[in-house]
Structures are given as structure tokens and as C-alpha cells.
Design a protein around this motif. Structure first.
Motif, PDB file in Angstrom:
ATOM      1  N   ALA A 112       0.831  -1.208   0.000  1.00 16.50           N
ATOM      2  CA  ALA A 112       0.000   0.000   0.000  1.00 16.50           C
ATOM      3  C   ALA A 112       0.863   1.253   0.000  1.00 16.50           C
ATOM      4  O   ALA A 112       0.573   2.226  -0.709  1.00 16.50           O
ATOM      5  CB  ALA A 112      -0.926  -0.014   1.212  1.00 16.50           C
ATOM      6  N   HIS A 118      -1.492   3.623  -2.177  1.00 15.04           N
ATOM      7  CA  HIS A 118      -2.890   3.317  -1.879  1.00 15.04           C
ATOM      8  C   HIS A 118      -3.229   3.862  -0.488  1.00 15.04           C
ATOM      9  O   HIS A 118      -3.231   3.134   0.507  1.00 15.04           O
ATOM     10  CB  HIS A 118      -3.137   1.809  -1.956  1.00 15.04           C
ATOM     11  CG  HIS A 118      -2.905   1.245  -3.323  1.00 15.04           C
ATOM     12  ND1 HIS A 118      -2.605  -0.081  -3.553  1.00 15.04           N
ATOM     13  CD2 HIS A 118      -2.912   1.845  -4.551  1.00 15.04           C
ATOM     14  CE1 HIS A 118      -2.444  -0.285  -4.847  1.00 15.04           C
ATOM     15  NE2 HIS A 118      -2.625   0.872  -5.472  1.00 15.04           N
ATOM     16  N   THR A 119      -3.505   5.156  -0.450  1.00 17.28           N
ATOM     17  CA  THR A 119      -3.650   5.856   0.824  1.00 17.28           C
ATOM     18  C   THR A 119      -4.801   5.306   1.664  1.00 17.28           C
ATOM     19  O   THR A 119      -4.656   5.094   2.877  1.00 17.28           O
ATOM     20  CB  THR A 119      -3.869   7.356   0.574  1.00 17.28           C
ATOM     21  OG1 THR A 119      -2.847   7.838  -0.299  1.00 17.28           O
ATOM     22  CG2 THR A 119      -3.829   8.131   1.874  1.00 17.28           C
ATOM     23  N   GLN A 153       5.639   8.898  -2.363  1.00 19.13           N
ATOM     24  CA  GLN A 153       4.230   8.868  -1.971  1.00 19.13           C
ATOM     25  C   GLN A 153       4.033   9.684  -0.692  1.00 19.13           C
ATOM     26  O   GLN A 153       3.985   9.152   0.414  1.00 19.13           O
ATOM     27  CB  GLN A 153       3.770   7.410  -1.761  1.00 19.13           C
ATOM     28  CG  GLN A 153       4.024   6.480  -2.928  1.00 19.13           C
ATOM     29  CD  GLN A 153       3.102   6.758  -4.114  1.00 19.13           C
ATOM     30  OE1 GLN A 153       2.341   7.736  -4.125  1.00 19.13           O
ATOM     31  NE2 GLN A 153       3.166   5.917  -5.131  1.00 19.13           N
ATOM     32  N   LEU A 197      -6.281   2.336   1.604  1.00 19.93           N
ATOM     33  CA  LEU A 197      -5.954   1.001   2.112  1.00 19.93           C
ATOM     34  C   LEU A 197      -4.947   1.084   3.241  1.00 19.93           C
ATOM     35  O   LEU A 197      -5.080   0.398   4.266  1.00 19.93           O
ATOM     36  CB  LEU A 197      -5.417   0.126   0.981  1.00 19.93           C
ATOM     37  CG  LEU A 197      -4.915  -1.270   1.393  1.00 19.93           C
ATOM     38  CD1 LEU A 197      -6.033  -2.071   2.046  1.00 19.93           C
ATOM     39  CD2 LEU A 197      -4.347  -2.006   0.175  1.00 19.93           C
ATOM     40  N   CYS A 247       1.223   8.816   1.870  1.00 19.68           N
ATOM     41  CA  CYS A 247       1.514   7.585   2.599  1.00 19.68           C
ATOM     42  C   CYS A 247       2.627   7.817   3.622  1.00 19.68           C
ATOM     43  O   CYS A 247       2.585   7.274   4.729  1.00 19.68           O
ATOM     44  CB  CYS A 247       1.905   6.476   1.632  1.00 19.68           C
ATOM     45  SG  CYS A 247       0.537   5.881   0.604  1.00 19.68           S
TER      46      CYS A 247
END
Length: 305
Positions: free
Chosen positions: A51, A56-57, A89, A59, A92
């Protein structure tokens, strides 16, 4: 220096089966304890790593809220924070840091998350890491360079400026690249070299008896040669093979002609004044000169911009 190592799909954290005995996605098998402190467990690449790496923030937030360990490491001691930073990212990275991710964990190759952020050319990630206490000058190892080296190797000027402002050592010595200035010149990143020189980097620092000017000559980069000479680069210095910078050029080439001119032409008074000013002020060069109210042309001359 930074390389992204991807595990095979067989090593990823799998979606749990319906078997009542199968582990859920939060139950990650631990094969052996970490040798880098109590920072989590050795594990295969986890859902948290995936993630973070792919940004995939949503998640990642769900995994964190479900209790997933943010400092879990794989067999290379790579954390989700490392993965998020190598991909730039930023959201994240912020989630992980807010959840307690340890900022200076090092991979088996010695890289910190800040090294990854600079290698990725993400000043946003690098700035956030510094705000959370990341070390600007991690101890050098035989396998990794400093964050400033990483930024110079890849020509990320914004990261170079950020690391200098954050206290990065300009003369940190890496066995593979020498100083950050050597690294910038090897990779022909003129803008990075200019920032380093204006911040007080030593133009004649030696790496196995080679100066940045030797590498600029070898790469036939006239812009670099002229700038290094302008900052006091010694055109007569010899390396461990007894070669001067001009000896690494092709006779008659632009680089050779530039160095020939520099060798036979005495330095002007204004050139000597600029070199002395740079050596005296060091990192304060830009700060001081910007407050003097100098004409634009004179300021450009002093900073080689």
C-alpha cells in the motif's frame, strides 16, 4: 546507490482464504527477529509495504487503523516508510509517520527513508522526514551514500538545497563517489554543483587524489569546467596517476581549449576576490551577498549563476 528490489508475487501478503484456519491479512508470519533493534518482525513483503509503495492511501489508512505494524521489516530490513519514500508517496509517508513509523531505520544496505526520498527526487517527502527528526547525516557505510549524495547523483536540485539547509555535511566522503561535489560532477549535474559550491563546498577536495575538475574534464563538460575554475579549481593539480585535468581531455576539444586557456592565463583580480569571498563566507555566501544590495550582474558573477 539506491535500488528498488521487488519481491516476486509469491512473497507478497496474500488475500486470506475462507479456510477458518487461514491467517487474516493482519497476521503476518515472523521467521526470525530483527537484528536492527525492536522495530518489528522479519517478514515477507506485507500489505502495508504494498500500500505504501503504490500510494494506496485509503488502504494504508485502513491497515493502520486495524493495527498493522508500521515498522514491520522484510528480509532486507525495508520498512513501509522506505517503500513510500522511494516512490515519493507523500500522503503515505505522512500517514506512516503520524502512526509512529521510525524515521531512521536503515536497510541492510544502510539506506534510510531520507536517502530514498532524495534518490526519488521528492523534496516534499524529504522535508516531511526532516520535520519528524530524520538524520541529515546518517553514518556512511560501504554500501550506501548520504541523502545529499543521493540527491547529487540523480540531479535533484531541490533536494540538494533542502539537505544543505537541513545541515547536511558538504564534505561527507563516500568511497564510491567521494564528496557530494564529486558525485554531481561525475553525473554532470551542473546546477547541483553550483548549489554546492555556493554553499561552501571545497572545490579542490580530493577523492583518491582526483578533484571534481578531473571528472568534469573527463566528461568533456565545459560548463562544469568553467564553473569549477571560477570557484578556484586548481587546473594544475595532479591525481594519483600524475595526470592534470587537461590530461583527461581530447586535444583540441572544447574542454582542452578551456583548460589550456586557464593554465596559461593568470587569475584576474576579480576572480581572486570571488574565490576569496567564497572560501571566507562558505555556507553564508548566498545569505551575505543577497543583503549587500549588489547590482544583479555583480551578484550573478559572484555566484556563477
Amino acid at each position: 546507490m539506491i535500488s528498488v528490489q521487488r519481491a516476486s508475487s509469491s512473497n507478497f501478503c496474500h488475500i486470506p482464504s475462507k479456510d477458518k484456519h487461514a491467517p487474516n491479512e493482519m497476521e503476518i508470519e515472523a521467521t526470525r527477529p530483527s537484528f536492527f533493534g525492536e522495530i518489528g518482525l522479519w517478514a515477507v513483503r506485507t500489505a502495508v509495504h504494498e500500500a505504501a509503495f503504490f500510494g494506496h492511501t485509503l488502504l494504508l489508512r485502513q491497515l493502520i487503523q486495524s493495527g498493522a505494524p508500521v515498522n514491520i521489516v522484510n528480509s532486507d530490513n525495508i520498512t513501509p516508510l522506505h517503500d513510500a519514500c522511494i516512490q515519493g508517496q507523500i500522503q503515505c509517508v505522512r500517514l506512516l509517520l503520524d502512526a509512529g513509523a521510525q524515521v531512521d531505520i536503515r536497510t541492510v544496505h544502510g539506506s534510510t527513508a531520507l536517502c530514498n526520498a532524495c534518490a526519488a527526487g521528492s523534496p516534499e517527502c524529504a522535508k516531511l522526514l526532516l520535520e519528524y527528526g530524520a538524520t541529515a547525516n546518517p553514518t556512511l557505510t560501504a554500501l550506501t551514500a548520504t541523502p545529499l549524495h543521493e540527491a547529487c547523483i540523480r540531479g535533484n536540485v531541490d533536494c540538494v538545497q533542502l539537505m544543505i539547509a537541513g545541515g547536511a555535511q558538504l564534505e561527507a566522503f563516500d568511497i564510491h563517489f567521494g564528496t557530494p561535489l564529486h558525485a554531481a560532477c561525475m553525473k554532470q549535474h551542473v546546477d547541483c554543483a553550483r548549489v554546492l559550491l555556493n554553499a561552501g563546498a571545497k572545490v579542490n577536495a580530493a577523492w583518491f587524489h582526483k578533484m571534481a575538475l578531473h571528472f568534469a574534464a573527463k566528461e568533456n563538460n565545459v560548463d562544469l569546467i568553467e564553473m569549477l575554475v571560477a570557484f578556484g579549481g586548481n587546473v594544475h593539480a595532479t591525481d594519483n596517476r600524475g595526470k592534470k585535468p587537461i590530461d583527461y581531455t581530447r586535444p583540441g576539444s572544447p574542454s582542452a581549449l578551456c583548460l589550456e586557456f586557464s593554465e596559461r592565463t593568470p587569475l584576474s583580480l576579480q576572480h581572486l576576490c570571488r574565490s576569496t569571498l567564497c572560501k571566507t563566507l562558505g555556507k553564508r555566501m548566498l545569505e551575505v551577498t543577497s543583503k549587500l544590495g549588489l547590482p544583479f550582474g555583480m551578484l550573478s558573477y559572484l555566484t556563477c549563476s
